[in-house]
Design an enzyme around this catalytic site. Structure first.
Site, PDB file in Angstrom:
ATOM      1  N   PHE A  66      41.758 -65.267  80.861  1.00 26.43           N
ATOM      2  CA  PHE A  66      41.803 -65.659  82.274  1.00 26.43           C
ATOM      3  C   PHE A  66      40.472 -65.416  82.969  1.00 26.43           C
ATOM      4  O   PHE A  66      40.162 -66.095  83.947  1.00 26.43           O
ATOM      5  CB  PHE A  66      42.840 -64.820  83.030  1.00 26.43           C
ATOM      6  N   ASP A  85      37.849 -82.395  98.541  1.00 22.08           N
ATOM      7  CA  ASP A  85      39.305 -82.314  98.314  1.00 22.08           C
ATOM      8  C   ASP A  85      39.831 -83.613  97.707  1.00 22.08           C
ATOM      9  O   ASP A  85      39.473 -84.692  98.158  1.00 22.08           O
ATOM     10  CB  ASP A  85      40.038 -82.076  99.645  1.00 22.08           C
ATOM     11  N   TYR A 127      32.263 -75.103  89.541  1.00 20.19           N
ATOM     12  CA  TYR A 127      33.491 -74.442  89.068  1.00 20.19           C
ATOM     13  C   TYR A 127      34.310 -75.407  88.203  1.00 20.19           C
ATOM     14  O   TYR A 127      34.701 -75.084  87.082  1.00 20.19           O
ATOM     15  CB  TYR A 127      34.347 -73.962  90.259  1.00 20.19           C
ATOM     16  N   LYS A 138      35.366 -75.572  83.848  1.00 17.06           N
ATOM     17  CA  LYS A 138      36.672 -75.763  83.196  1.00 17.06           C
ATOM     18  C   LYS A 138      36.592 -76.919  82.193  1.00 17.06           C
ATOM     19  O   LYS A 138      37.140 -76.839  81.091  1.00 17.06           O
ATOM     20  CB  LYS A 138      37.769 -76.002  84.230  1.00 17.06           C
ATOM     21  N   ARG A 173      49.724 -81.374  96.908  1.00 19.34           N
ATOM     22  CA  ARG A 173      49.478 -80.560  95.720  1.00 19.34           C
ATOM     23  C   ARG A 173      50.813 -80.180  95.082  1.00 19.34           C
ATOM     24  O   ARG A 173      51.857 -80.259  95.714  1.00 19.34           O
ATOM     25  CB  ARG A 173      48.742 -79.254  96.095  1.00 19.34           C
ATOM     26  N   SER A 213      42.425 -76.067  84.476  1.00 21.90           N
ATOM     27  CA  SER A 213      42.855 -76.432  85.827  1.00 21.90           C
ATOM     28  C   SER A 213      43.059 -77.933  85.922  1.00 21.90           C
ATOM     29  O   SER A 213      42.370 -78.718  85.261  1.00 21.90           O
ATOM     30  CB  SER A 213      41.767 -75.998  86.818  1.00 21.90           C
TER      31      SER A 213
HETATM   32  C1  UD1 Z   1      41.164 -75.425  94.702  1.00 23.67           C
HETATM   33  C2  UD1 Z   1      40.195 -76.139  93.839  1.00 23.67           C
HETATM   34  C3  UD1 Z   1      40.683 -76.088  92.424  1.00 23.67           C
HETATM   35  C4  UD1 Z   1      40.826 -74.661  91.983  1.00 23.67           C
HETATM   36  C5  UD1 Z   1      41.727 -73.920  92.941  1.00 23.67           C
HETATM   37  C6  UD1 Z   1      41.687 -72.432  92.577  1.00 23.67           C
HETATM   38  C7  UD1 Z   1      39.169 -77.851  95.276  1.00 23.67           C
HETATM   39  C8  UD1 Z   1      39.002 -79.293  95.511  1.00 23.67           C
HETATM   40  N1  UD1 Z   1      40.010 -77.502  94.292  1.00 23.67           N
HETATM   41  O1  UD1 Z   1      42.396 -76.111  94.627  1.00 23.67           O
HETATM   42  O2  UD1 Z   1      39.771 -76.729  91.579  1.00 23.67           O
HETATM   43  O3  UD1 Z   1      41.361 -74.602  90.690  1.00 23.67           O
HETATM   44  O4  UD1 Z   1      41.293 -74.092  94.277  1.00 23.67           O
HETATM   45  O5  UD1 Z   1      41.008 -71.662  93.454  1.00 23.67           O
HETATM   46  O6  UD1 Z   1      38.603 -77.066  95.971  1.00 23.67           O
HETATM   47  N2  UD1 Z   1      43.937 -76.289 102.819  1.00 23.67           N
HETATM   48  C9  UD1 Z   1      43.960 -76.289 104.200  1.00 23.67           C
HETATM   49  N3  UD1 Z   1      43.484 -75.192 104.863  1.00 23.67           N
HETATM   50  C10 UD1 Z   1      43.007 -74.086 104.214  1.00 23.67           C
HETATM   51  C11 UD1 Z   1      42.997 -74.096 102.790  1.00 23.67           C
HETATM   52  C12 UD1 Z   1      43.471 -75.211 102.129  1.00 23.67           C
HETATM   53  O7  UD1 Z   1      44.377 -77.267 104.814  1.00 23.67           O
HETATM   54  O8  UD1 Z   1      42.578 -73.131 104.867  1.00 23.67           O
HETATM   55  C13 UD1 Z   1      44.474 -77.465 102.106  1.00 23.67           C
HETATM   56  C14 UD1 Z   1      43.456 -78.132 101.212  1.00 23.67           C
HETATM   57  O9  UD1 Z   1      42.771 -79.134 101.893  1.00 23.67           O
HETATM   58  C15 UD1 Z   1      44.355 -78.681 100.098  1.00 23.67           C
HETATM   59  C16 UD1 Z   1      45.509 -77.700 100.016  1.00 23.67           C
HETATM   60  O10 UD1 Z   1      45.487 -76.996 101.243  1.00 23.67           O
HETATM   61  O11 UD1 Z   1      44.888 -79.917 100.489  1.00 23.67           O
HETATM   62  C17 UD1 Z   1      45.378 -76.730  98.867  1.00 23.67           C
HETATM   63  O12 UD1 Z   1      44.095 -76.129  98.926  1.00 23.67           O
HETATM   64  P1  UD1 Z   1      43.682 -74.894  97.996  1.00 23.67           P
HETATM   65  O13 UD1 Z   1      44.713 -73.852  98.063  1.00 23.67           O
HETATM   66  O14 UD1 Z   1      42.289 -74.540  98.331  1.00 23.67           O
HETATM   67  O15 UD1 Z   1      43.781 -75.491  96.528  1.00 23.67           O
HETATM   68  P2  UD1 Z   1      43.054 -76.773  95.883  1.00 23.67           P
HETATM   69  O16 UD1 Z   1      42.040 -77.337  96.748  1.00 23.67           O
HETATM   70  O17 UD1 Z   1      44.129 -77.674  95.427  1.00 23.67           O
END
Ligand code: UD1
Length: 338
Positions: free
Chosen positions: A82, A300, A151, A155, A233, A126
């Site tokens: 991990f 995103d 990052y 992967k 997601r 991932s």
């Molecule tokens: C992100 C990474 C992914 C990584 C994972 C682990 C990107 C594009 N992807 O996943 O490669 O494996 O983190 O750390 O960065 N969101 C909000 N407000 C916030 C935070 C997030 O609206 O404060 C939204 C984001 O736009 C997204 C969703 O929530 O639509 C999930 O975000 P997040 O938890 O950061 O995960 P990923 O972006 O899917």
């Protein structure tokens, strides 16, 4: 008892996997340099399982230290790797840190694991390798697309390295697990996600906002081409994810794999929007969440959720917990942190 090495075993997914390994009768040796975890996680693990894993505070970037570790442990039955850095934004600013942390360490781990007699290797990958997939849900045959961040690139490169090593060494067996979005915590609330500093991921940010540590959640965009305009997601309970690691490991130990390098998606198959996650939080916590819509976050993807058929058919594994279950467990964990 079979001895399994878990690197990053005090991290979020790692610690939950250690618990499931111990519950399945494995002896666990954790290697973790505490760069994104704390030693108290060890106490959490012990208080859940009653078993004390062996712990090494070893930095896997130190090649000689990795070699020394394996010299003293030639009876290892498997490795789950991990340990890696995972902050997308940080990786853009510090690419070499990410290549060193995620690639050098993987190479050193493989150099040593392949010297052992029959020690299979499980790699944390991932869904980021798929980028913005053209078809949903995303199956394992969906094309890998150019990475959007260093990052994500680590992967992809990591998977390629393992695939090459498996081609060159037919006695070596490995599985790459492509996680969708892991959330939640162990039902005991003795271990969970512990973000250092300001959380970058959605669910930890929601939890800290709900707990009053953060003022307000920023929702990154509501004009995407989705039902409510926010990104989609596949949020998977970390305990479901942890159990899948044990199943994948047993598959390799028991020689049930059909090729010596296999890849599986680990998700629920269910896509949820940011606003749906917020609603879930509000349901399980019985309180409303302070949030505002802000600009889109660069890089995103619009929507990503898993085709779970391969994991179901081959591993006989499916995620059991709902989004609400996972959010409830995360909230329980957050509340006891206070
Ligand atoms: C992100 C990474 C992914 C990584 C994972 C682990 C990107 C594009 N992807 O996943 O490669 O494996 O983190 O750390 O960065 N969101 C909000 N407000 C916030 C935070 C997030 O609206 O404060 C939204 C984001 O736009 C997204 C969703 O929530 O639509 C999930 O975000 P997040 O938890 O950061 O995960 P990923 O972006 O899917």
């Amino acid at each position: 008892m079979k001895k399994i090495v878990v690197t990053g075993g005090l991290g979020f997914i790692g610690s939950h996997t250690v618990v499931e390994l111990q519950n399945s009768g494995f002896e666990v040796i954790i290697i973790d340099n505490l760069s994104n975890s704390t030693i108290s996680v060890l106490d959490g693990i012990v208080s859940i399982t009653g078993q004390i894993p062996t712990f090494y505070n070893t930095d896997l970037k130190q090649k000689a230290d990795v070699e020394a570790f394996f010299k003293g442990h030639n009876d290892i039955a498997g490795v789950i790797h991990f340990a890696a850095s995972k902050a997308v934004g940080e990786s853009v600013n510090e690419p070499l840190l990410y290549y060193e942390n995620n690639i050098n360490t993987l190479v050193y781990m493989l150099q040593n694991t392949t010297q052992l007699a029959h020690a299979p290797f499980i790699f944390s990958s991932s869904c980021t390798v798929y980028g913005e997939a053209k078809a949903l849900p995303i199956s394992e045959t969906s094309p890998i697309q150019p990475a959007l961040s260093p990052y994500g690139n680590t992967k992809q490169i990591g998977e390629e390295i393992i695939s090459d090593v498996c081609k060159a060494n037919t006695n070596f067996n490995a599985i790459a697990l492509r996680y969708f979005n892991p959330i939640g915590s162990h039902e005991s609330a003795k271990i969970g996600e512990l973000p250092l500093g300001v959380p970058q991921n959605l669910v930890p940010f929601i939890m800290q906002t709900g707990a009053g540590i953060r003022e307000q959640l920023s929702v990154f965009g509501d004009t995407y081409a989705t039902q409510d305009g926010t990104c989609i997601r596949d949020y998977i309970h970390v305990v479901d994810l942890a159990k899948a690691h044990v199943i994948a490991l047993k598959r390799l130990i028991d020689g049930e794999n059909t090729t010596n390098y296999e890849v599986f998606n680990l998700g629920t198959g269910q896509g949820s929007s940011v606003l749906e996650v917020i609603k879930s939080f509000e349901r399980v916590s019985n309180q409303s969440l302070n949030y505002k819509i802000v600009d889109k976050r660069e890089g995103d993807v619009v929507a990503a959720y898993a085709n779970t058929t391969k994991a179901k058919d081959v591993l006989k594994w499916t995620a059991q917990s709902s989004l609400d279950d996972a959010m409830r467990s995360a909230w329980k964990w957050q509340q006891q942190l206070k």
